[in-house]
Scaffold this active site. Structure first.
Site, PDB file in Angstrom:
ATOM      1  N   GLU A 232       0.810  -1.224   0.000  1.00  0.00           N
ATOM      2  CA  GLU A 232       0.000   0.000   0.000  1.00  0.00           C
ATOM      3  C   GLU A 232       0.841   1.271   0.000  1.00  0.00           C
ATOM      4  O   GLU A 232       0.547   2.216  -0.723  1.00  0.00           O
ATOM      5  CB  GLU A 232      -0.953   0.012   1.192  1.00  0.00           C
ATOM      6  CG  GLU A 232      -2.083  -1.010   1.074  1.00  0.00           C
ATOM      7  CD  GLU A 232      -3.172  -0.760   2.090  1.00  0.00           C
ATOM      8  OE1 GLU A 232      -3.961   0.187   1.903  1.00  0.00           O
ATOM      9  OE2 GLU A 232      -3.237  -1.510   3.094  1.00  0.00           O
ATOM     10  N   HIS A 248       8.603 -26.733   5.940  1.00  0.00           N
ATOM     11  CA  HIS A 248       7.938 -27.945   5.474  1.00  0.00           C
ATOM     12  C   HIS A 248       7.508 -27.822   4.016  1.00  0.00           C
ATOM     13  O   HIS A 248       6.894 -28.746   3.477  1.00  0.00           O
ATOM     14  CB  HIS A 248       6.734 -28.263   6.366  1.00  0.00           C
ATOM     15  CG  HIS A 248       7.134 -28.610   7.769  1.00  0.00           C
ATOM     16  ND1 HIS A 248       7.226 -29.908   8.229  1.00  0.00           N
ATOM     17  CD2 HIS A 248       7.507 -27.811   8.803  1.00  0.00           C
ATOM     18  CE1 HIS A 248       7.625 -29.890   9.491  1.00  0.00           C
ATOM     19  NE2 HIS A 248       7.808 -28.633   9.862  1.00  0.00           N
ATOM     20  N   LYS A 342     -13.179  -0.846  -5.339  1.00  0.00           N
ATOM     21  CA  LYS A 342     -14.373  -0.560  -4.524  1.00  0.00           C
ATOM     22  C   LYS A 342     -15.468   0.051  -5.369  1.00  0.00           C
ATOM     23  O   LYS A 342     -16.651  -0.276  -5.194  1.00  0.00           O
ATOM     24  CB  LYS A 342     -14.012   0.374  -3.367  1.00  0.00           C
ATOM     25  CG  LYS A 342     -13.257  -0.317  -2.236  1.00  0.00           C
ATOM     26  CD  LYS A 342     -12.962   0.658  -1.104  1.00  0.00           C
ATOM     27  CE  LYS A 342     -12.256  -0.039   0.057  1.00  0.00           C
ATOM     28  NZ  LYS A 342     -11.903   0.903   1.122  1.00  0.00           N
TER      29      LYS A 342
END
Length: 345
Positions: A232, A248, A342
């Protein structure tokens, strides 16, 4: 060290986030003195806790997790979605956190919490969330408006902590809060100087994709926060993973790593309280990675307790990603892609 950093700040930081960062301690002071009417919350009924939020509002919830790794005696989760888990009921405390009060995922989850008769506290500046809270007599921790949500982490987190503290869900935090105010005041002054650790870190990352390795439950919030702030503030891709899980799977990605194809710089987040085997894993994994030609930056805080060390490292990352933006010619405030998304939604 960049001699023209002040010129770059003047040119690209139009909204003066520099001052917002320097004044971060004031957010803590405001939040800790905030009066929240929590008389409707019956702590004797609470069996589990969920904080629901996105972005900067969710980071505060994740910080609660790391802050009280050994002290929170309730099952606790951070929910970053439209729906709450199916187990929530009247014995669940839901903290609905949205800086704007209009985050659609959080409003959806809040409405579910109301339907399921959860105990609820809202944390917001206003918006639709405040309207819903008023309609249903839900307590509100009222945040100060005027910030970018990600730059309001401290007011958000310490408002949530204020509620936890007053409900006695955690040990008394007054001393930690006073220590945090002093730490942010001191570091804010330090990082505002033309030569400082945060700017040096930003400069060392130029031309690289940052990859942050931290440790689950201990410092995982530092990795999440760094990554989001690179995105951001700096308009830069960044990635993170956690020990011991990454040993892992992700460790195998280094077997095929070629610096000429993918220019990564690794940031290791260290802490003295890590499990001894995790410390070994960090050391051995770093050996493996250095052999590929990837450079590693080790970051560690020397503050006196784990809580302050988390604050210290997060604050360093906030400043570093701010500087990374301006030295690359970006405004650290703007979030055009998020606003576009948005609007389309």
């Amino acid at each position: 060290m960049m001699s023209n950093i002040n010129e770059l700040i003047a040119k690209y930081d139009k909204a003066n986030q520099f001052q917002v960062l320097q004044d971060s301690y004031k957010q803590v002071e405001y939040a800790w003195n905030l009066k929240i009417d929590l008389s409707s919350i019956d702590t004797s009924k609470i069996k589990n806790i969920i904080l629901t939020g996105l972005g900067g509002s969710a980071i505060g919830g994740e910080l609660i997790q790391n802050f009280f790794r050994t002290e929170l005696n309730y099952p606790y989760a951070v929910n970053r979605n439209y729906e709450l888990p199916p187990y929530v009921n009247e014995e669940t405390l839901v903290i609905a956190s949205s800086y704007s009060g209009n985050t659609e995922e959080t409003l959806s989850a809040l409405n579910q919490a109301i339907e399921k008769k959860c105990q609820i506290v809202c944390v917001t500046t206003g918006g639709k969330m405040e309207e819903v809270a008023a309609k249903h007599n839900i307590p509100v921790g009222k945040l100060l408006p005027g910030y970018q949500p990600r730059f309001a982490l401290w007011i958000n987190f310490f408002t949530v902590l204020n509620a936890f503290n007053n409900l006695k869900l955690v040990p008394d935090q007054n001393q930690n809060v006073q220590d945090t105010i002093e730490l942010l005041k001191k570091k804010g002054a330090e990082y505002a100087q033309p030569e400082n650790r945060a700017l040096s870190l930003a400069e060392s990352l130029l031309g690289y994709v940052p990859l942050i390795y931290s440790v689950s439950d201990y410092t995982s919030v530092v990795g999440t926060r760094f990554k989001g702030q690179f995105n951001e503030n700096s308009k830069q891709h960044a990635f993170f993973a956690y020990f011991p899980e990454l040993d892992h799977n992700e460790i195998m990605g280094w077997e095929g790593y070629n610096p000429q194809e993918m220019n990564i710089k690794l940031i290791n987040i260290w802490d003295d309280e890590y499990h001894p085997q995790v410390k070994k894993r960090l050391e051995i994994t770093s050996e493996v990675i250095r052999k590929t030609g990837c450079e590693i930056i080790d970051l560690k805080s020397e503050e006196k307790n784990a809580k302050l060390r988390l604050v210290d490292l997060i604050f360093l990352g906030d400043w570093a990603t701010y500087y990374y933006a301006v030295i690359r010619g970006f405004d650290p405030t703007t979030i055009d892609n998020i606003n576009y998304l948005k609007a389309r939604l």
